[in-house]
Design a protein around this motif. Structure first.
Motif, PDB file in Angstrom:
ATOM      1  N   GLN A 155       0.836  -1.198   0.000  1.00 24.21           N
ATOM      2  CA  GLN A 155       0.000   0.000   0.000  1.00 24.21           C
ATOM      3  C   GLN A 155       0.876   1.255   0.000  1.00 24.21           C
ATOM      4  N   TYR A 156       1.920   1.234   0.822  1.00 16.37           N
ATOM      5  CA  TYR A 156       2.867   2.369   0.870  1.00 16.37           C
ATOM      6  C   TYR A 156       3.498   2.593  -0.494  1.00 16.37           C
ATOM      7  N   ALA A 157       4.014   1.516  -1.085  1.00 14.95           N
ATOM      8  CA  ALA A 157       4.731   1.647  -2.351  1.00 14.95           C
ATOM      9  C   ALA A 157       3.806   2.090  -3.478  1.00 14.95           C
ATOM     10  N   ALA A 158       2.589   1.544  -3.511  1.00 11.50           N
ATOM     11  CA  ALA A 158       1.647   1.936  -4.561  1.00 11.50           C
ATOM     12  C   ALA A 158       1.291   3.413  -4.449  1.00 11.50           C
ATOM     13  N   ALA A 159       1.036   3.879  -3.228  1.00  6.72           N
ATOM     14  CA  ALA A 159       0.741   5.300  -3.039  1.00  6.72           C
ATOM     15  C   ALA A 159       1.929   6.157  -3.442  1.00  6.72           C
ATOM     16  N   ARG A 160       3.109   5.707  -3.108  1.00  3.39           N
ATOM     17  CA  ARG A 160       4.318   6.458  -3.469  1.00  3.39           C
ATOM     18  C   ARG A 160       4.496   6.495  -4.983  1.00  3.39           C
ATOM     19  N   ASN A 161       4.212   5.389  -5.656  1.00  8.94           N
ATOM     20  CA  ASN A 161       4.301   5.361  -7.120  1.00  8.94           C
ATOM     21  C   ASN A 161       3.338   6.355  -7.754  1.00  8.94           C
ATOM     22  N   SER A 191       4.383  16.560  -1.632  1.00  2.15           N
ATOM     23  CA  SER A 191       4.575  16.338  -0.202  1.00  2.15           C
ATOM     24  C   SER A 191       4.039  14.981   0.212  1.00  2.15           C
ATOM     25  N   ALA A 192       4.527  14.517   1.377  1.00  2.00           N
ATOM     26  CA  ALA A 192       4.011  13.280   1.953  1.00  2.00           C
ATOM     27  C   ALA A 192       2.536  13.427   2.295  1.00  2.00           C
ATOM     28  N   GLU A 193       2.141  14.638   2.702  1.00  2.00           N
ATOM     29  CA  GLU A 193       0.741  14.886   3.041  1.00  2.00           C
ATOM     30  C   GLU A 193      -0.162  14.641   1.839  1.00  2.00           C
ATOM     31  N   GLN A 194       0.296  15.024   0.654  1.00  2.00           N
ATOM     32  CA  GLN A 194      -0.461  14.761  -0.573  1.00  2.00           C
ATOM     33  C   GLN A 194      -0.425  13.285  -0.935  1.00  2.00           C
ATOM     34  N   THR A 195       0.772  12.728  -0.965  1.00  2.00           N
ATOM     35  CA  THR A 195       0.963  11.355  -1.441  1.00  2.00           C
ATOM     36  C   THR A 195       0.230  10.340  -0.591  1.00  2.00           C
ATOM     37  N   PHE A 196       0.274  10.518   0.722  1.00  2.00           N
ATOM     38  CA  PHE A 196      -0.227   9.490   1.633  1.00  2.00           C
ATOM     39  C   PHE A 196      -1.477   9.935   2.390  1.00  2.00           C
ATOM     40  N   ALA A 197      -2.244  10.845   1.808  1.00  2.00           N
ATOM     41  CA  ALA A 197      -3.427  11.384   2.501  1.00  2.00           C
ATOM     42  C   ALA A 197      -4.403  10.283   2.889  1.00  2.00           C
ATOM     43  N   ARG A 198      -4.676   9.373   1.972  1.00  2.00           N
ATOM     44  CA  ARG A 198      -5.660   8.314   2.257  1.00  2.00           C
ATOM     45  C   ARG A 198      -5.160   7.367   3.336  1.00  2.00           C
ATOM     46  N   GLU A 199      -3.864   7.054   3.301  1.00  2.00           N
ATOM     47  CA  GLU A 199      -3.308   6.127   4.282  1.00  2.00           C
ATOM     48  C   GLU A 199      -3.454   6.688   5.690  1.00  2.00           C
ATOM     49  N   PHE A 200      -3.110   7.982   5.861  1.00  2.00           N
ATOM     50  CA  PHE A 200      -3.227   8.592   7.183  1.00  2.00           C
ATOM     51  C   PHE A 200      -4.697   8.725   7.598  1.00  2.00           C
ATOM     52  N   LYS A 201      -5.556   9.142   6.681  1.00  2.00           N
ATOM     53  CA  LYS A 201      -6.973   9.298   7.009  1.00  2.00           C
ATOM     54  C   LYS A 201      -7.562   7.988   7.535  1.00  2.00           C
ATOM     55  N   ASN A 202      -7.274   6.897   6.846  1.00  2.00           N
ATOM     56  CA  ASN A 202      -7.829   5.611   7.264  1.00  2.00           C
ATOM     57  C   ASN A 202      -7.214   5.129   8.575  1.00  2.00           C
ATOM     58  N   TYR A 203      -5.903   5.360   8.738  1.00  2.00           N
ATOM     59  CA  TYR A 203      -5.293   4.955  10.009  1.00  2.00           C
ATOM     60  C   TYR A 203      -5.885   5.742  11.170  1.00  2.00           C
ATOM     61  N   PHE A 204      -6.042   7.060  11.016  1.00  2.00           N
ATOM     62  CA  PHE A 204      -6.593   7.868  12.098  1.00  2.00           C
ATOM     63  C   PHE A 204      -8.006   7.417  12.440  1.00  2.00           C
TER      64      PHE A 204
END
Length: 623
Positions: free
Chosen positions: A389-395, A404-417
């Motif tokens: 999931q990390y790598a796909a979002a980064r790709n 920014s990381a905030e843009q790239t991984f927005a969904r990952e953080f939203k779901n974790y929170f």
């Protein structure tokens, strides 16, 4: 452009050496070993009855130091029968309601219970011999237990001969036939009796309840006899393309098919731990050669997705691959197939099954974090799904030019929170099938697992993280790494202690929460007090902006790291302070500026730390 002959020879020899090394059980890790298999299978498919007969020859090499008195096989399709463990578990979890919906996978629910005898799946063993001698065995639903007539000694190779028959179930979960949405005829995953993995922890004779898989590294030689009208895609390299056609033949060449009603599709797959295939008479097959030694295949129907969306996969994949290989390691095989299947998206060596044209990047990234780094997905689902999931979002961030990381991984953080603030979080170390809720399993494995890697970049520095990813690939490709193996690589590369991170993040459900407590001026300098509100300690970056436009970064290492990450941003002056001991709930430091010079203070301005309450991380000062 073709490589010069000497370069092509070097590449071939290097890959051949890799295959030879792992087939012999030799590795770079002292004391590490792994078993090896060589499957030769011949199956005869009846597309009217949806049944097939099969012959399986299996050379099994015991590289362990142990004498094996039993072996076990998976018979996955036996799960697709009323009152199976998968059926009972699905119906039980389906009674749990989360946000107004049943918790369990809607593709399953009570559908297995309602299958007719012609719709169920099964795998039946007709005979089984070892070195020519019939063996005693018993079937416990999805596990075949074989009590060997003679034990398999360390470093010995034995030869199993099996005859079996199977019925393809209606599409329920991953495997099956005749999905009503995609109209794909056969999605053939978990279709053969598969020997269970025996590793340093012993046998993994895991019943099929619904989650992921774990397999032995080896080589597969598979012949599939099926009606001539059917077009196939799957793992491995087609050995007889000129007898098959359907876009596999050399461009402009003549296809010569054998007489009779069936074609024999002969595939060979070296150094893989599973084999998948799919078949449909209406598949469209498109190929794209993106370099001399790699061809991408796309097999699809337009039953539930527009053709343009399917074709865009190949175009985007070609753009992404150089970045993927630079970041995670080289893709070593000569082909990869994106195949329209009957159920979601599911990864296999050299291939993925896709219900639609979405999610293909995630499944393709599994070629690294499952296909080459063969972690036990049931025990460490976050190392499989989370890393992917990390790598796909980064790709996608690379392709979309996210800044920014905030843009790239927005969904990952939203779901974790969302997970962290719910009552459904369980430790990442929970065995995949043992999660109390499907909801908790998904967000923990995929999203918290992804945030694990993002946050690791915050802890060790992004450049160091990139070195860790490549070293992890170099040391553990074509092996079975576990969490400890990954952390040892991370510690060696970063020269930091990370056991605290493993314990707090993967073995508990504790949360990160830091805040700015107070600030005051003393003797012309500004004192700042931070507070640790959560239970997971972290090193802390504090960005300071001043009225004159200058910026500073106050970096506070965590005591448990016994070191500091390298400076990441050369455009900001960084000051390294004394480490913060996690037993202290507050920390004070001093900056050489008057309080009225300050304009802004922010904890983790990069937004890579999984702070569950960022409202107290930023303070703008107005004088």
């Amino acid at each position: 452009m073709l490589l010069p002959v000497h370069k092509r020879l070097i590449r071939f020899l290097c890959f051949s050496l890799i295959l030879q090394v792992f087939s012999n059980g030799v590795t770079a890790q002292p004391g590490y070993w792994q078993q090896h298999v060589k499957y030769t299978m011949d199956i005869d498919m009846n597309v009217v009855t949806n049944r097939f007969t099969g012959k399986q020859l299996l050379d099994y090499t015991n590289h362990s130091p142990d004498t094996l008195k039993k072996v076990y096989y998976h018979l996955y399709w036996n799960a697709f029968q009323p009152n199976s463990m998968m059926d009972l578990h699905s119906r039980s979890q389906g009674k749990t309601m989360i946000n107004g919906s049943p918790d369990w996978d809607p593709r399953v629910t009570d559908r297995i219970q309602n299958l007719t005898p012609e719709e169920i799946g099964y795998q039946k063993i007709i005979s089984l011999k070892m070195n020519g001698v019939a063996q005693t065995y018993q079937i416990e639903e999805t596990i075949l237990e074989v009590k060997l007539s003679r034990p398999i000694l360390p470093n010995a190779t034995v030869h199993f001969e099996m005859e079996f028959e199977a019925q393809v179930p209606l599409q329920i979960r991953r495997s099956g036939r005749d999905n009503p949405e995609t109209k794909v005829r056969y999605s053939m995953s978990q279709w053969y009796p598969k020997i269970c993995e025996y590793d340093r922890e012993g046998w993994h004779a895991t019943p099929y309840i619904g989650r992921e898989f774990y397999g032995v590294w080896g080589d597969f030689d598979v012949s599939i006899h099926i009606d001539k009208a059917y077009i196939l895609g799957g793992t491995g390299y087609l050995q007889n393309p000129q007898e098959i056609g359907y876009g596999y033949e050399a461009p402009g060449s003549k296809v010569v098919r054998s007489a009779g009603e069936k074609l024999n599709w002969h595939f060979y797959a070296p150094t893989v731990h599973d084999f998948v295939w799919a078949a449909d008479p209406e598949f469209k097959h498109v190929t794209k050669k993106i370099r001399n030694d790699l061809t991408l295949h796309l097999l699809y129907k337009t039953t539930n997705e527009q053709e343009a969306k399917w074709l865009n996969i190949l175009t985007t994949a070609e753009k992404a691959l150089p970045y993927m290989e630079k970041t995670y390691g080289a893709y070593p095989y000569k082909q990869y197939s994106f195949i329209h299947g009957g159920d979601g998206g599911m990864e296999y060596p050299m291939a993925t099954l896709l219900k639609d044209a979405g999610g293909w990047m995630h499944e393709w990234m599994h070629s690294w974090y499952q296909g080459m780094l063969g972690t036990n997905e049931l025990k460490y689902p976050w190392m499989d799904e989370g890393f992917t999931q990390y790598a796909a979002a980064r790709n996608w961030g690379f392709l979309n030019k996210d800044s920014s990381a905030e843009q790239t991984f927005a969904r990952e953080f939203k779901n974790y929170f969302f997970l962290a603030k719910s009552n459904y979080q369980e430790p990442m170390t929970t065995y995949a099938d043992y999660f109390s809720t499907n909801f908790g399993y998904g967000l923990t494995s995929y999203n918290k697992g992804s945030v694990f890697m993002i946050q690791l970049g915050y802890i060790v520095g992004e450049q160091t993280l990139d070195k860790i990813l490549l070293e992890y690939y170099r040391e553990w490709r074509f092996k079975h790494p576990d969490a400890g193996d990954f952390f040892r690589v991370a510690e060696k590369v970063s020269n930091l202690q990370l056991d605290w991170y493993e314990d707090f993040w993967t073995k508990s459900i504790k949360k990160v929460d830091y805040g700015i407590d107070s600030l005051w001026e003393l003797n012309g300098k500004t004192r700042i007090r931070l507070r640790m509100i959560g239970q997971v300690p972290m090193p802390i970056d504090v960005l300071l902006q001043f009225k004159d436009g200058s910026r500073e970064l106050a970096y506070i290492p965590l005591y448990s790291m016994f070191g500091a990450k390298p400076e990441e941003d050369k455009t900001i002056t960084r000051f390294v302070y004394e480490p913060w001991k996690w037993t202290s709930s507050s920390y004070e430091f001093e900056v050489n500026h008057k309080l009225t010079d300050l304009k802004l203070i922010e904890i983790d301005a990069s937004h890579r730390m999984a702070d569950v309450n960022r409202n107290n991380n930023r303070l703008e000062l107005k004088w």
